[in-house]
Design a protein around this motif. Structure first.
Motif, PDB file in Angstrom:
ATOM      1  N   SER A  66       6.760  -2.775  -3.074  1.00 48.59           N
ATOM      2  CA  SER A  66       7.839  -3.746  -3.266  1.00 48.59           C
ATOM      3  C   SER A  66       7.391  -4.772  -4.296  1.00 48.59           C
ATOM      4  CB  SER A  66       8.182  -4.443  -1.945  1.00 48.59           C
ATOM      5  OG  SER A  66       7.059  -5.139  -1.435  1.00 48.59           O
ATOM      6  N   PHE A  67       8.372  -5.270  -5.058  1.00 51.09           N
ATOM      7  CA  PHE A  67       8.095  -6.287  -6.064  1.00 51.09           C
ATOM      8  C   PHE A  67       8.843  -7.562  -5.666  1.00 51.09           C
ATOM      9  CE2 PHE A  67       7.152  -2.260  -8.021  1.00 51.09           C
ATOM     10  CZ  PHE A  67       6.020  -2.511  -8.776  1.00 51.09           C
ATOM     11  N   GLU A  68       9.186  -8.410  -6.644  1.00 51.29           N
ATOM     12  CA  GLU A  68       9.862  -9.664  -6.319  1.00 51.29           C
ATOM     13  C   GLU A  68      11.085  -9.872  -7.203  1.00 51.29           C
ATOM     14  OE1 GLU A  68       6.924 -12.786  -6.295  1.00 51.29           O
ATOM     15  OE2 GLU A  68       5.899 -11.909  -4.548  1.00 51.29           O
ATOM     16  N   ALA A  69      12.030 -10.648  -6.682  1.00 50.56           N
ATOM     17  CA  ALA A  69      13.274 -10.948  -7.390  1.00 50.56           C
ATOM     18  C   ALA A  69      13.491 -12.450  -7.433  1.00 50.56           C
ATOM     19  CB  ALA A  69      14.454 -10.274  -6.695  1.00 50.56           C
TER      20      ALA A  69
ATOM     21  N   ASN B  51      10.682 -15.492   0.827  1.00 47.23           N
ATOM     22  CA  ASN B  51       9.319 -15.949   1.057  1.00 47.23           C
ATOM     23  C   ASN B  51       8.405 -14.724   1.059  1.00 47.23           C
ATOM     24  OD1 ASN B  51       7.086 -17.527   1.720  1.00 47.23           O
ATOM     25  ND2 ASN B  51       7.524 -17.444   3.915  1.00 47.23           N
ATOM     26  N   TYR B  52       8.132 -14.231  -0.131  1.00 45.67           N
ATOM     27  CA  TYR B  52       7.403 -12.975  -0.245  1.00 45.67           C
ATOM     28  C   TYR B  52       5.956 -13.103   0.221  1.00 45.67           C
ATOM     29  CZ  TYR B  52      11.319 -11.517  -3.179  1.00 45.67           C
ATOM     30  OH  TYR B  52      12.583 -11.206  -3.654  1.00 45.67           O
ATOM     31  N   PRO B  53       5.397 -12.030   0.753  1.00 49.60           N
ATOM     32  CA  PRO B  53       3.984 -12.056   1.161  1.00 49.60           C
ATOM     33  C   PRO B  53       3.070 -12.000  -0.055  1.00 49.60           C
ATOM     34  CG  PRO B  53       4.888  -9.851   1.433  1.00 49.60           C
ATOM     35  CD  PRO B  53       6.041 -10.727   1.035  1.00 49.60           C
ATOM     36  N   ASP B  54       1.791 -12.263   0.170  1.00 48.61           N
ATOM     37  CA  ASP B  54       0.799 -12.095  -0.888  1.00 48.61           C
ATOM     38  C   ASP B  54       0.611 -10.610  -1.176  1.00 48.61           C
ATOM     39  OD1 ASP B  54       0.372 -14.862  -0.970  1.00 48.61           O
ATOM     40  OD2 ASP B  54      -1.196 -14.744   0.567  1.00 48.61           O
ATOM     41  N   GLU B  55      -0.073 -10.320  -2.261  1.00 46.34           N
ATOM     42  CA  GLU B  55      -0.343  -8.921  -2.567  1.00 46.34           C
ATOM     43  C   GLU B  55      -1.150  -8.293  -1.444  1.00 46.34           C
ATOM     44  OE1 GLU B  55      -2.515  -6.138  -6.001  1.00 46.34           O
ATOM     45  OE2 GLU B  55      -2.054  -8.250  -6.396  1.00 46.34           O
ATOM     46  N   GLY B  56      -0.684  -7.148  -0.985  1.00 46.28           N
ATOM     47  CA  GLY B  56      -1.397  -6.477   0.088  1.00 46.28           C
ATOM     48  C   GLY B  56      -0.501  -5.553   0.876  1.00 46.28           C
ATOM     49  N   VAL B  57      -1.048  -4.964   1.907  1.00 44.87           N
ATOM     50  CA  VAL B  57      -0.351  -3.975   2.720  1.00 44.87           C
ATOM     51  C   VAL B  57       0.720  -4.649   3.577  1.00 44.87           C
ATOM     52  CG1 VAL B  57      -0.634  -2.234   4.529  1.00 44.87           C
ATOM     53  CG2 VAL B  57      -2.386  -2.481   2.746  1.00 44.87           C
ATOM     54  N   HIS B  58       1.878  -4.027   3.657  1.00 46.13           N
ATOM     55  CA  HIS B  58       2.970  -4.546   4.472  1.00 46.13           C
ATOM     56  C   HIS B  58       2.681  -4.384   5.960  1.00 46.13           C
ATOM     57  CE1 HIS B  58       6.235  -5.845   1.881  1.00 46.13           C
ATOM     58  NE2 HIS B  58       6.043  -4.805   1.092  1.00 46.13           N
ATOM     59  N   ASP B  59       3.223  -5.312   6.744  1.00 45.45           N
ATOM     60  CA  ASP B  59       3.279  -5.143   8.187  1.00 45.45           C
ATOM     61  C   ASP B  59       4.746  -5.224   8.615  1.00 45.45           C
ATOM     62  OD1 ASP B  59       3.965  -7.861   8.184  1.00 45.45           O
ATOM     63  OD2 ASP B  59       1.950  -8.508   8.715  1.00 45.45           O
ATOM     64  N   GLU B  60       4.989  -5.158   9.904  1.00 41.84           N
ATOM     65  CA  GLU B  60       6.373  -5.152  10.396  1.00 41.84           C
ATOM     66  C   GLU B  60       7.118  -6.417  10.004  1.00 41.84           C
ATOM     67  OE1 GLU B  60       6.251  -4.489  14.579  1.00 41.84           O
ATOM     68  OE2 GLU B  60       5.035  -2.677  14.422  1.00 41.84           O
ATOM     69  N   LYS B  61       6.430  -7.536   9.968  1.00 45.90           N
ATOM     70  CA  LYS B  61       7.076  -8.814   9.665  1.00 45.90           C
ATOM     71  C   LYS B  61       7.391  -8.952   8.182  1.00 45.90           C
ATOM     72  CE  LYS B  61       6.541 -13.811  10.270  1.00 45.90           C
ATOM     73  NZ  LYS B  61       5.655 -14.901  10.777  1.00 45.90           N
ATOM     74  N   SER B  62       6.471  -8.587   7.326  1.00 50.41           N
ATOM     75  CA  SER B  62       6.674  -8.784   5.881  1.00 50.41           C
ATOM     76  C   SER B  62       7.833  -7.960   5.337  1.00 50.41           C
ATOM     77  CB  SER B  62       5.392  -8.454   5.114  1.00 50.41           C
ATOM     78  OG  SER B  62       5.062  -7.078   5.223  1.00 50.41           O
ATOM     79  N   LEU B  63       8.158  -6.858   5.987  1.00 49.84           N
ATOM     80  CA  LEU B  63       9.256  -6.009   5.516  1.00 49.84           C
ATOM     81  C   LEU B  63      10.611  -6.699   5.617  1.00 49.84           C
ATOM     82  CD1 LEU B  63       8.198  -2.552   7.007  1.00 49.84           C
ATOM     83  CD2 LEU B  63       8.090  -3.258   4.605  1.00 49.84           C
ATOM     84  N   TYR B  64      10.714  -7.750   6.435  1.00 47.84           N
ATOM     85  CA  TYR B  64      11.979  -8.480   6.542  1.00 47.84           C
ATOM     86  C   TYR B  64      12.370  -9.141   5.222  1.00 47.84           C
ATOM     87  CZ  TYR B  64      12.406  -8.146  11.643  1.00 47.84           C
ATOM     88  OH  TYR B  64      12.572  -7.685  12.926  1.00 47.84           O
ATOM     89  N   GLU B  65      11.399  -9.412   4.357  1.00 49.08           N
ATOM     90  CA  GLU B  65      11.671 -10.121   3.107  1.00 49.08           C
ATOM     91  C   GLU B  65      12.061  -9.195   1.954  1.00 49.08           C
ATOM     92  OE1 GLU B  65      11.775 -13.272   3.208  1.00 49.08           O
ATOM     93  OE2 GLU B  65      10.788 -13.600   5.139  1.00 49.08           O
TER      94      GLU B  65
ATOM     95  N   GLY C 259       4.054   6.068   9.190  1.00 47.46           N
ATOM     96  CA  GLY C 259       2.691   5.959   8.693  1.00 47.46           C
ATOM     97  C   GLY C 259       2.533   5.941   7.193  1.00 47.46           C
ATOM     98  N   LEU C 260       3.597   5.697   6.439  1.00 49.99           N
ATOM     99  CA  LEU C 260       3.468   5.653   4.992  1.00 49.99           C
ATOM    100  C   LEU C 260       2.710   4.399   4.567  1.00 49.99           C
ATOM    101  CD1 LEU C 260       5.652   7.866   5.341  1.00 49.99           C
ATOM    102  CD2 LEU C 260       6.654   7.050   3.204  1.00 49.99           C
ATOM    103  N   LYS C 261       2.003   4.505   3.444  1.00 50.14           N
ATOM    104  CA  LYS C 261       1.226   3.386   2.923  1.00 50.14           C
ATOM    105  C   LYS C 261       2.147   2.526   2.057  1.00 50.14           C
ATOM    106  CE  LYS C 261      -3.003   6.136   2.944  1.00 50.14           C
ATOM    107  NZ  LYS C 261      -4.073   6.776   2.123  1.00 50.14           N
ATOM    108  N   MET C 262       2.363   1.285   2.514  1.00 58.25           N
ATOM    109  CA  MET C 262       3.362   0.416   1.902  1.00 58.25           C
ATOM    110  C   MET C 262       2.710  -0.894   1.460  1.00 58.25           C
ATOM    111  SD  MET C 262       6.366   1.210   4.705  1.00 58.25           S
ATOM    112  CE  MET C 262       7.723   0.582   3.715  1.00 58.25           C
ATOM    113  N   LEU C 263       2.968  -1.284   0.212  1.00 54.49           N
ATOM    114  CA  LEU C 263       2.278  -2.413  -0.394  1.00 54.49           C
ATOM    115  C   LEU C 263       3.278  -3.372  -1.044  1.00 54.49           C
ATOM    116  CD1 LEU C 263      -0.832  -3.182  -1.493  1.00 54.49           C
ATOM    117  CD2 LEU C 263       0.207  -2.483  -3.656  1.00 54.49           C
ATOM    118  N   HIS C 264       2.934  -4.665  -1.028  1.00 52.37           N
ATOM    119  CA  HIS C 264       3.694  -5.644  -1.815  1.00 52.37           C
ATOM    120  C   HIS C 264       2.890  -6.027  -3.048  1.00 52.37           C
ATOM    121  CE1 HIS C 264       6.644  -8.658  -2.771  1.00 52.37           C
ATOM    122  NE2 HIS C 264       5.668  -9.533  -2.968  1.00 52.37           N
TER     123      HIS C 264
END
Length: 276
Positions: free
Chosen positions: A109-112, A122-136, A182-187
């Protein structure tokens, strides 16, 4: 070099002129583009550009459009898109650099920003997503490896989205599907697009938001959704999204959303997998 394919949803288009402002700061020829145009028989879109494909669909609803695009995509990396965005300069370079830097991931995911150049979430820092960060994460900053998503049957749930049973929570249900498999998901904290602030998915205090959000929460957290709904209603009032006098009615709408989800689950309809 990896091919980026932009999967764009639109409605009732009859020519490609709407692409011009979207790619004003990028070279349209740098991308493969698949447009799903939800329309009527007498208003079909055609493309005379080699890198732009069109599917005219007579279905309605955003999940149907997104799923049709994913099922027919051909690029190595897919970028989801709406028709009211403007891409930031160096779009291709930004996306390819992210995947070159993180070759092990399946989704980035990127930013808009909005029209005032302010970040839209309120985007997360660069790194692996968790359940909470996906809300953004909203549609127009979603990219993924096509082969992985198709192999694992990652599609939008046809009950969540504009024109569907639950008119909201579209992206989160889609992304949690990928996360739970189980996919690897990153911001990746780089801005790639401007999207107008007004969005049908962001009317937090609306009846539709209460109905859809409650159903979504029940999908992932079961009986805890009732406690969540109480907290959500209080939060919406304290933050000024709803009036105090509206709280009982909004709470009942949330309960109705949970009940509708449970009904669809009993019939098995809510878990139907998209089939091309």
């Amino acid at each position: 070099m990896k091919v980026i394919e932009i999967l764009m949803a639109t409605m009732f288009r009859e020519d490609l002129s709407f692409l011009e402002p979207i790619f004003a700061d990028n070279d349209l020829s740098d991308f493969q583009i698949l447009i799903v145009n939800q329309t009527d028989e007498d208003k079909q879109l055609k493309s005379d550009l080699a890198n732009v494909r069109v599917i005219n669909s007579f279905e309605r609803g955003s999940p149907a459009s997104r799923n049709l695009a994913i099922a027919n995509a051909k690029g190595d990396i897919c970028l989801m898109a709406d028709d009211d965005i403007v891409y930031k300069p160096n779009l291709k370079k930004t996306i390819l650099e992210a995947y070159d830097k993180h070759p092990e991931v399946d989704f980035i995911s990127f930013e808009a920003v909005n029209e005032h150049e302010k970040l839209q979430a309120n985007y997360p820092d660069e790194g692996v997503h968790d359940e909470k960060s996906l809300y953004e994460i909203y549609t127009w900053i979603i990219t993924f490896k096509r082969e992985v998503f198709k192999e694992r049957s990652i599609f939008f749930n046809h009950h969540f989205g504009v024109g569907s049973t639950f008119k909201g929570s579209t992206e989160y249900v889609f992304l949690r599907n990928a996360f739970d498999k189980g996919l690897k998901m990153l911001h990746y904290p780089k801005t790639i697009v401007m999207h107008p602030e007004e969005s049908s998915g962001r009317h937090m205090g609306s009846d539709e938001a209460f109905f859809a959000s409650s159903a979504r929460t029940h999908r992932f957290y079961g009986k805890l959704s009732y406690f969540w709904l109480l907290k959500y209603t209080l939060f919406m009032w304290k933050d000024g999204y709803i009036k105090f006098s509206e709280m009982p009615r909004k709470f009942k709408i949330g309960l109705a959303g949970i009940s509708k989800y449970k009904e669809l689950k009993r019939t098995g309809e809510i878990e139907q997998v998209y089939v091309d």
